[in-house]
Structure formats: structure tokens, C-alpha cells
Enzyme design. Structure first.
Site, short mmCIF file in Angstrom:
data_model
loop_
_atom_site.label_atom_id
_atom_site.label_comp_id
_atom_site.label_asym_id
_atom_site.label_seq_id
_atom_site.Cartn_x
_atom_site.Cartn_y
_atom_site.Cartn_z
N CYS A 178 -5.81 59.88 27.35
CA CYS A 178 -5.18 61.12 27.83
C CYS A 178 -5.55 61.47 29.26
CB CYS A 178 -5.58 62.29 26.93
SG CYS A 178 -4.97 62.17 25.22
N CYS A 227 -13.15 67.20 21.92
CA CYS A 227 -12.33 66.04 22.29
C CYS A 227 -12.61 64.87 21.35
CB CYS A 227 -12.60 65.62 23.73
SG CYS A 227 -11.78 66.64 24.96
#
EC number: 2.8.5.2
Length: 266
Positions: A178, A227
Site C-alpha cells: 500500500c 497496520c
């Protein structure tokens, strides 16, 4: 003629999509700007300063003699130079690990007590989040400065770099999935490219941050923990080396950026 018309239509669609993306990004930026004037993180900062100066623990001592890397009692500018190597522990520590150490050595808390409730939940506040809001606020405007002068700092940076690109978990994701190319977005959230100076500075300099959606100030440890959770990695322990390594990698990439935390987040 047909081909030309198709190309023109395709170009119009792409232009429209870009206009929509730019409009959405501008709207989000305006929303954040409107909220920033009354950032609730100021309440966490004030509470954290009070906790910092309040005697606590078996030794009934404050944290005012805590050495965050610039000498005992120096808080101003310290967060911008963390993580770093500490001679008294023989290892690289981030701000939250160092806070844990000071609570143990100065106030006499056990490791379990010093790391208890690192992240707040409904009805249960976190002293650590408040203390970190205060410590970070004392570096607002300071330049991020991670020189990697010690071999252990270099080792930790390399470990963080490897972890950033390591793929695993149920989704076979890595941090880089990402955050290693420009223009990516999840829902309405732009995903900064953390391999660039601008992207790393934007991301690193604004944590801790007040999360509007959660009504709490969240620390960098929480951000990276969350995350990894979303990547379906094994849950890291609070204050673990893998989090510190990722912080070191991000902080070094963000060198020269100006700290602007606690900020306000969605």
C-alpha cells in the site's frame, strides 16, 4: 472516425475520474483544516503534561528526570530524534519504549504496570496515549533528525526496511503493498508513498494523532500495530522490536521533515 471517437471518450472518462479524485482530496483537506483549529488532542496534551509532572508509582516520583535522549528532564525536541540508541539499555528505543523504561526506573513500576493499557478503549483511557501526546507536542516544529550514527541504529533501520517489504499473512500483504508507489487510495484515504521523502515526512510527522472516528489520540505504536493487524500478521507485543524497527525505517526516510503532532486524523 470510430477509433478517434473512442479515444476521445476514453480520455474524457479518465479526465472525469481524475477531476473526481482531485475534488475528493480537496474536500478531505478542507475538512481537516476546519477541524485542526479545535484539535481535541490539546486535551490529551494537557493531561499528559499533568501526568508527566505528577509523582506516581512505588517511588512516588514524577517523570521530570526522564532521559529521552537529550539528557535528564529535556523533553523539548526529543521526540523528533527518536528512535535512537541508548547506552544505559544497550539498545535502540522509540519514545514509547523509553517512556516504559522511565516509568520502571524512576517510578518503580513493573514492566507489566508500565505497559498496561497502552491503547484506550471505550470507557478505559490510556495514560500512555496522554503522556505520548504531551511528549510529541514538545517537538512540534522540530526537524526530524535520525542520523543512524550507531551500528545498532543501522541494524534496526535495515530490519525495518526488510519488514517493510516482507510479504505474509492471510492476504500475502506487505507494508509496501500500500505504501511503495504514488497515487494509491483506500476508500477516501490517500496512501502516502513512504519510500519518498515527502510521503514519509507527511506520514511520520503527524503521529501521534487524534482519530476523529475513534475519539482518541493514537500513537505511532498503535498505528503500526493496526497496520499489521489489517495485514493479518501475528499480533505484535506492545513495545516489540519489530515496531521499533519499522519506526526507525520511517523516521529515517522522513529526515528533515517538521514534526506536527499530535495532528488530527479521520
Amino acid at each position: 472516425m470510430v477509433l478517434a471517437a473512442a479515444l476521445a471518450a476514453g480520455g474524457a472518462v479518465m479526465a472525469s475520474a481524475q477531476d473526481t479524485k482531485d475534488s475528493t482530496a480537496a474536500g478531505i483537506a478542507q475538512y481537516r483544516e476546519m477541524l485542526a483549529d479545535g484539535n481535541p488532542a490539546e486535551l490529551w496534551e494537557a493531561a499528559g503534561e499533568e501526568l508527566w509532572k505528577k509523582p506516581a508509582g512505588p517511588k512516588q516520583a514524577s517523570l521530570e528526570a526522564c532521559d529521552l535522549g537529550l539528557g535528564p528532564g529535556v523533553v523539548k525536541g526529543a521526540y523528533a530524534k527518536l528512535p535512537r540508541f541508548f547506552k544505559d539499555t544497550g539498545r535502540v528505543m522509540d519514545a514509547e519504549q523509553r517512556l516504559m523504561y522511565c516509568r520502571m526506573t524512576l517510578q518503580g513500576l513493573t514492566k507489566e504496570e508500565a505497559s498496561a493499557r497502552p491503547f484506550s478503549s471505550p470507557g478505559k483511557s490510556s495514560d500512555i496515549e496522554r503522556l505520548m501526546a504531551y511528549v510529541a507536542s514538545e517537538s512540534r516544529g522540530a526537524a526530524i533528525d535520525i542520523p543512524l550514527a550507531h551500528p545498532e541504529e543501522k541494524r534496526m533501520y535495515e530490519l525495518g526496511r526488510r519488514m517493510f517489504f516482507y510479504r505474509g499473512g492471510a492476504y500475502d500483504f506487505a507494508c509496501a503493498t500500500c505504501h511503495a508507489q504514488p497515487g494509491l487510495r483506500i476508500r477516501l484515504q490517500d496512501l502516502p508513498d513512504l519510500l519518498t521523502a515527502d510521503g514519509a515526512r507527511y506520514a511520520y510527522s503527524t503521529w501521534p494523532g487524534y482519530r476523529v472516528s475513534q475519539g482518541e489520540v493514537r500513537t505511532m505504536q498503535h498505528r503500526l500495530y493496526d497496520c499489521l493487524r489489517q495485514q493479518r500478521f501475528p499480533e505484535p507485543l506492545y513495545g516489540s522490536e519489530v515496531i521499533t524497527a519499522l519506526e526507525m525505517f520511517l523516521a529515517r526516510n522522513a529526515n528533515g521533515g517538521k514534526m506536527d503532532a499530535p495532528s488530527i486524523k479521520r
